[in-house]
Scaffold this motif. Structure first.
Motif, PDB file in Angstrom:
ATOM      1  N   LYS A   1       0.871  -1.174   0.000  1.00  0.00           N
ATOM      2  CA  LYS A   1       0.000   0.000   0.000  1.00  0.00           C
ATOM      3  C   LYS A   1       0.910   1.227   0.000  1.00  0.00           C
ATOM      4  CE  LYS A   1      -4.063   0.238   2.013  1.00  0.00           C
ATOM      5  NZ  LYS A   1      -5.141   0.388   3.047  1.00  0.00           N
ATOM      6  N   ARG A   2       0.777   2.060  -1.027  1.00  0.00           N
ATOM      7  CA  ARG A   2       1.700   3.173  -1.246  1.00  0.00           C
ATOM      8  C   ARG A   2       1.643   4.219  -0.128  1.00  0.00           C
ATOM      9  NH1 ARG A   2       4.077   3.730  -6.034  1.00  0.00           N
ATOM     10  NH2 ARG A   2       4.059   5.997  -5.905  1.00  0.00           N
ATOM     11  N   ALA A   3       2.816   4.624   0.340  1.00  0.00           N
ATOM     12  CA  ALA A   3       2.935   5.692   1.334  1.00  0.00           C
ATOM     13  C   ALA A   3       3.387   6.993   0.681  1.00  0.00           C
ATOM     14  CB  ALA A   3       3.930   5.287   2.427  1.00  0.00           C
ATOM     15  N   ILE A   4       3.599   6.960  -0.629  1.00  0.00           N
ATOM     16  CA  ILE A   4       4.081   8.132  -1.356  1.00  0.00           C
ATOM     17  C   ILE A   4       3.214   8.377  -2.578  1.00  0.00           C
ATOM     18  CG2 ILE A   4       6.483   7.942  -0.538  1.00  0.00           C
ATOM     19  CD1 ILE A   4       7.172   6.520  -3.167  1.00  0.00           C
ATOM     20  N   GLU A   5       3.206   9.598  -3.037  1.00  0.00           N
ATOM     21  CA  GLU A   5       2.491   9.931  -4.270  1.00  0.00           C
ATOM     22  C   GLU A   5       3.315   9.448  -5.455  1.00  0.00           C
ATOM     23  OE1 GLU A   5      -0.462  10.835  -4.528  1.00  0.00           O
ATOM     24  OE2 GLU A   5      -0.956  11.775  -2.638  1.00  0.00           O
TER      25      GLU A   5
ATOM     26  N   ASP B   1     -10.352  -2.918  -6.657  1.00  0.00           N
ATOM     27  CA  ASP B   1     -10.809  -1.528  -6.768  1.00  0.00           C
ATOM     28  C   ASP B   1      -9.861  -0.538  -6.102  1.00  0.00           C
ATOM     29  OD1 ASP B   1     -13.043  -2.341  -8.170  1.00  0.00           O
ATOM     30  OD2 ASP B   1     -14.330  -2.399  -6.385  1.00  0.00           O
ATOM     31  N   GLU B   2      -8.840  -1.060  -5.431  1.00  0.00           N
ATOM     32  CA  GLU B   2      -7.887  -0.195  -4.744  1.00  0.00           C
ATOM     33  C   GLU B   2      -6.475  -0.321  -5.317  1.00  0.00           C
ATOM     34  OE1 GLU B   2      -8.168  -0.661  -0.448  1.00  0.00           O
ATOM     35  OE2 GLU B   2     -10.205  -1.430  -0.726  1.00  0.00           O
ATOM     36  N   LEU B   3      -6.357  -0.847  -6.537  1.00  0.00           N
ATOM     37  CA  LEU B   3      -5.037  -0.940  -7.167  1.00  0.00           C
ATOM     38  C   LEU B   3      -4.630   0.430  -7.690  1.00  0.00           C
ATOM     39  CD1 LEU B   3      -5.258  -4.346  -9.061  1.00  0.00           C
ATOM     40  CD2 LEU B   3      -4.311  -3.869  -6.788  1.00  0.00           C
TER      41      LEU B   3
ATOM     42  N   ILE C   1      -1.120   7.604  -3.289  1.00  0.00           N
ATOM     43  CA  ILE C   1      -0.913   7.217  -1.900  1.00  0.00           C
ATOM     44  C   ILE C   1      -2.164   6.494  -1.383  1.00  0.00           C
ATOM     45  CG2 ILE C   1      -1.726   9.415  -0.954  1.00  0.00           C
ATOM     46  CD1 ILE C   1       0.552   9.191   1.128  1.00  0.00           C
ATOM     47  N   GLY C   2      -1.947   5.425  -0.615  1.00  0.00           N
ATOM     48  CA  GLY C   2      -3.046   4.664  -0.038  1.00  0.00           C
ATOM     49  C   GLY C   2      -3.609   3.582  -0.942  1.00  0.00           C
ATOM     50  N   TYR C   3      -3.080   3.456  -2.153  1.00  0.00           N
ATOM     51  CA  TYR C   3      -3.530   2.411  -3.075  1.00  0.00           C
ATOM     52  C   TYR C   3      -2.487   1.300  -3.132  1.00  0.00           C
ATOM     53  CZ  TYR C   3      -7.390   5.284  -4.689  1.00  0.00           C
ATOM     54  OH  TYR C   3      -8.547   6.011  -4.754  1.00  0.00           O
ATOM     55  N   TRP C   4      -2.927   0.115  -3.524  1.00  0.00           N
ATOM     56  CA  TRP C   4      -2.077  -1.067  -3.558  1.00  0.00           C
ATOM     57  C   TRP C   4      -1.339  -1.180  -4.888  1.00  0.00           C
ATOM     58  CZ3 TRP C   4      -1.245  -3.953   0.711  1.00  0.00           C
ATOM     59  CH2 TRP C   4      -2.138  -3.812   1.766  1.00  0.00           C
ATOM     60  N   THR C   5      -0.096  -1.649  -4.809  1.00  0.00           N
ATOM     61  CA  THR C   5       0.726  -1.811  -6.004  1.00  0.00           C
ATOM     62  C   THR C   5       1.677  -2.986  -5.824  1.00  0.00           C
ATOM     63  OG1 THR C   5       2.124  -0.616  -7.581  1.00  0.00           O
ATOM     64  CG2 THR C   5       2.574  -0.242  -5.247  1.00  0.00           C
ATOM     65  N   LEU C   6       2.323  -3.333  -6.894  1.00  0.00           N
ATOM     66  CA  LEU C   6       3.424  -4.289  -6.847  1.00  0.00           C
ATOM     67  C   LEU C   6       4.648  -3.567  -6.311  1.00  0.00           C
ATOM     68  CD1 LEU C   6       3.047  -5.704 -10.466  1.00  0.00           C
ATOM     69  CD2 LEU C   6       2.214  -6.749  -8.356  1.00  0.00           C
ATOM     70  N   PRO C   7       5.615  -4.281  -5.739  1.00  0.00           N
ATOM     71  CA  PRO C   7       6.880  -3.628  -5.430  1.00  0.00           C
ATOM     72  C   PRO C   7       7.571  -3.276  -6.755  1.00  0.00           C
ATOM     73  CG  PRO C   7       6.993  -5.977  -4.906  1.00  0.00           C
ATOM     74  CD  PRO C   7       5.589  -5.685  -5.328  1.00  0.00           C
ATOM     75  N   ALA C   8       7.658  -1.991  -7.033  1.00  0.00           N
ATOM     76  CA  ALA C   8       8.196  -1.534  -8.319  1.00  0.00           C
ATOM     77  C   ALA C   8       8.606  -0.075  -8.200  1.00  0.00           C
ATOM     78  CB  ALA C   8       7.148  -1.689  -9.423  1.00  0.00           C
ATOM     79  N   GLY C   9       9.473   0.354  -9.103  1.00  0.00           N
ATOM     80  CA  GLY C   9       9.904   1.748  -9.129  1.00  0.00           C
ATOM     81  C   GLY C   9      10.885   1.975 -10.252  1.00  0.00           C
ATOM     82  N   TYR C  10      11.438   3.173 -10.281  1.00  0.00           N
ATOM     83  CA  TYR C  10      12.337   3.551 -11.366  1.00  0.00           C
ATOM     84  C   TYR C  10      13.671   2.821 -11.290  1.00  0.00           C
ATOM     85  CZ  TYR C  10       9.148   7.349 -12.462  1.00  0.00           C
ATOM     86  OH  TYR C  10       8.041   8.063 -12.822  1.00  0.00           O
ATOM     87  N   LEU C  11      14.135   2.386 -12.441  1.00  0.00           N
ATOM     88  CA  LEU C  11      15.464   1.807 -12.575  1.00  0.00           C
ATOM     89  C   LEU C  11      16.486   2.896 -12.283  1.00  0.00           C
ATOM     90  CD1 LEU C  11      17.047  -0.742 -13.540  1.00  0.00           C
ATOM     91  CD2 LEU C  11      17.030   0.284 -15.813  1.00  0.00           C
ATOM     92  N   GLU C  12      17.502   2.565 -11.515  1.00  0.00           N
ATOM     93  CA  GLU C  12      18.577   3.512 -11.187  1.00  0.00           C
ATOM     94  C   GLU C  12      19.709   3.402 -12.200  1.00  0.00           C
ATOM     95  OE1 GLU C  12      18.443   5.794  -8.924  1.00  0.00           O
ATOM     96  OE2 GLU C  12      16.775   5.112  -7.671  1.00  0.00           O
TER      97      GLU C  12
END
Length: 174
Positions: free
Chosen positions: A54-58, A143-145, A61-72
């Motif tokens: 559940k995302r803590a950042i914009e 509904d919360e993805l 925020i507050g929606y569910w996601t996969l563990p994912a993010g920008y490639l460094e």
């Protein structure tokens, strides 16, 4: 007071040999290329359940996601997916295959999503996640993805299952 001179790419023009308008430095000719961002992540499972954060950042925020993010810079997509699972879910994962490649041109992203498993059932929230949990398929909070690509990747994971060999999926036709 004299006006300060702007330096760097400030002129919007089509550089010689190119076919797109870009920012160019009028003094030295340096061309600034703005390219899509690469997002890496994984559908992580443990005993048939899927790990969501559940995302803590914009954004979202507050929606569910996969563990994912920008490639460094300086890391491979596989290394990035492993890092993102650690950063967002405090989880150690074993990646076994590229599950899907999604293009999101309206926000200039290419997303590489892997199929992975938890190495052990230890995980938890991080500064980037309010909550982390394992979900049975029927309990996923659809509904919360946070993003459409999360639903796409989960559906791809479900379709492919444990197949040892498969082609990565792409954006759905619709």
């Amino acid at each position: 007071m004299a006006a300060e001179k702007q330096v760097g790419p400030t002129l919007r023009t089509v550089p010689a040999g190119d076919n797109r308008e870009r920012l160019v430095c009028a003094d030295c000719g340096f061309v600034q290329y703005d390219n899509p961002k690469i997002v890496v992540g994984a559908v992580v499972q443990w005993q048939g359940r899927v790990l969501l954060c559940k995302r803590a950042i914009e954004p979202r925020i507050g929606y569910w996601t996969l563990p994912a993010g920008y490639l460094e810079l300086g890391e491979t997509p596989l290394e990035g997916a492993v890092r993102e699972a650690q950063e967002e879910a405090c989880a150690e994962i074993a990646v076994d295959a590229l599950l899907a490649v999604y293009s999101v041109p309206r926000i200039s992203q290419v997303q590489l999503i892997y199929r992975a498993a938890l190495k052990a059932p230890e995980f938890g929230p991080s500064p980037e996640s309010l909550e982390v949990a394992l979900f049975d398929w029927d309990a996923i909070p659809w509904d919360e993805l946070a993003f459409p690509t999360v639903a796409w990747a989960l559906a791809a994971w479900r379709r492919i299952g444990d197949a040892p060999v498969f082609a990565p999926e792409f954006n759905p036709a619709d």
